[in-house]
Scaffold this motif. Sequence first.
Motif, mmCIF file in Angstrom:
data_model
loop_
_atom_site.group_PDB
_atom_site.id
_atom_site.type_symbol
_atom_site.label_atom_id
_atom_site.label_comp_id
_atom_site.label_asym_id
_atom_site.label_seq_id
_atom_site.Cartn_x
_atom_site.Cartn_y
_atom_site.Cartn_z
ATOM 1 N N MET A 100 0.842 -1.177 0.000
ATOM 2 C CA MET A 100 0.000 0.000 0.000
ATOM 3 C C MET A 100 0.885 1.236 0.000
ATOM 4 O O MET A 100 1.787 1.372 0.815
ATOM 5 N N ARG A 101 0.616 2.119 -0.891
ATOM 6 C CA ARG A 101 1.390 3.364 -0.987
ATOM 7 C C ARG A 101 0.548 4.519 -0.443
ATOM 8 O O ARG A 101 -0.630 4.640 -0.747
ATOM 9 N N ILE A 102 1.175 5.348 0.354
ATOM 10 C CA ILE A 102 0.494 6.500 0.923
ATOM 11 C C ILE A 102 0.906 7.733 0.135
ATOM 12 O O ILE A 102 2.091 7.985 -0.079
#
Length: 66
Positions: free
Chosen positions: A1-3
Amino acid sequence: MRINKDDSILIVGNGLAALFAALTLQHEGFEHVKVFHKDEELNWPNTPVQLGGHLFPLLKPFGLLD
């Protein structure tokens, strides 16, 4: 998951660790950072805080030692 930097970030925590996490995220360009604390208000002026000397280099980029 990339923020992404425009994502909202919620930190649920108590004390310096939560506040330092929020400060670090804002310093890195995250604009929507909120900290939820278990107490209704922070009573920092009456709370002693002890920081080890090894933490001072971490505080310098934020201008907290000026």
